[in-house]
Enzyme design. Structure first.
Site, short mmCIF file in Angstrom:
data_model
loop_
_atom_site.label_atom_id
_atom_site.label_comp_id
_atom_site.label_asym_id
_atom_site.label_seq_id
_atom_site.Cartn_x
_atom_site.Cartn_y
_atom_site.Cartn_z
CE LYS A 296 14.13 -6.98 -3.38
NZ LYS A 296 13.93 -6.46 -4.74
NE ARG A 331 10.41 -0.43 -2.13
CZ ARG A 331 10.40 -1.54 -1.37
NH1 ARG A 331 11.39 -2.42 -1.49
NH2 ARG A 331 9.44 -1.74 -0.49
#
Length: 351
Positions: A296, A331
């Site tokens: 991210k 995840r």
């Protein structure tokens, strides 16, 4: 009306945790006796937030109304999480990201052909993934909406070919949820937590399949345009509490709800770091927690590096920070490295 929040702190691990639990100086996180907390951070939210920290053995000294509410939340923190779709949450679970899209932020176009998707699914399972999380629509910042038919076309053929594995369907659309479950998906992963599609709540309740509620502020095309919160932790806690109530009122089993605070979904750098550092707060809602920090942009902002393809170190740091607070599900894109990091940390925490 004031609201009460509790966050387990002063963590201990392995033999230290077991000793402290036995001597009643600490309590286990989700019945894991290798992971214990000796103190509580109690936040009272009203016109002005008040925060106090107490030791576990000081609970009896709390005022009666406050003690009743705190004990209720402690029960949620300490209780064992039940299996979800056959997955034993006593140990960590890895959701392997399979984006069958041309435009996902990290791996768009790499697995959007059937043969490539099947091969990558097998590789991820062999490397330690427990679930293949398949998505046919990019939800990266700035991504545009695609049609239901286009999304179904991307995911359904892949699901039918890899249904021997456990599959979660990453979608915001109720029609895609229904079609994917019919093809063999076992879990629904909605990045909008049922906000995007007005039919999703009733569809999820009817399907009765486990659901991952991912918090996001705004839709992908605008979610990173100056996101703001009164208090990112407490606001998202309240949001999840409301979603849990919506589902349980429709006789959906709370044990089949996983909570994901949505790293990068309508959050700035401070929001993301705050959520990861304090993610243990969400245990008080009584549901398993998922963390999805993989590659991210917050990692790039910390490192002052915009390249999303090489954020493995930052991903693993966030994963282990979550794991050490009792997060059960992760995840990620990099399965082998995440599995190894978690497996070693699990061993270290058991000593």
């Amino acid at each position: 009306m004031q609201k009460i929040y509790v966050r387990p702190i002063s963590m201990s691990y392995g033999s230290d945790a077991r000793k402290l639990i036995k001597s009643k100086q600490a309590l286990p996180i989700c019945a894991n006796k290798n992971l214990a907390f000796g103190k509580l951070e109690i936040t009272t939210r009203g016109k002005k937030n008040q925060i106090k920290t107490i030791n576990i053995n000081q609970l009896k000294n709390l005022p009666s109304r406050l003690k009743k509410e705190v004990l209720k939340k402690i029960r949620n923190v300490t209780q064992k999480r039940k299996k979800i779709s056959g997955l034993n949450l006593d140990t960590f679970k890895i959701f392997g990201v399979l984006n069958v899209t041309p435009d996902s932020f990290s791996d768009g176009g790499k697995f959007n052909k059937l043969k490539q998707a099947i091969k990558h699914s097998k590789e991820m399972i062999n490397q330690g993934a427990d679930i293949i999380d398949i998505g046919g629509e990019s939800t990266r910042p700035g991504a545009k909406l695609i049609s239901v038919e286009n999304e179904k076309k991307r995911v359904l053929q892949v699901i039918s070919k890899i249904k021997k594995y456990k599959i979660s369907i990453d979608t915001r659309k109720s029609q895609v949820m229904v079609a994917a479950i019919k093809k063999g998906a076992k879990i629904i992963n909605d990045v909008s937590a049922m906000d995007f599609d007005s039919q999703s709540l009733s569809v999820v309740a009817k399907l009765k399949k486990p659901i991952i509620l991912n918090h996001s502020q705004g839709t992908p095309d605008i979610m990173q345009n100056n996101p703001s919160y009164q208090n990112v932790l407490l606001d998202i806690y309240d949001y999840f509490e409301n979603k849990i109530n919506q589902l349980t009122k429709r006789k959906f089993l709370k044990q089949n709800i996983i909570l994901d605070p949505g790293i990068g979904f309508g959050k700035n750098l401070d929001h993301n770091l705050n959520l990861i550092s304090n993610i243990g707060l969400f245990h008080a809602l009584g549901c398993p927690i998922m963390l999805g920090p993989s590659r991210k942009s917050f990692i790039g902002k910390v490192m002052k590096d915009k390249d999303s393809k090489d954020r493995l170190g930052g991903t693993l740091a966030a994963v282990i920070t979550g794991y050490n607070q009792g997060v059960q599900c992760f995840r990620v894109h990099d399965i082998k490295e995440s599995y190894e990091a978690l497996k070693v940390q699990e061993a270290l925490n058991s000593i």
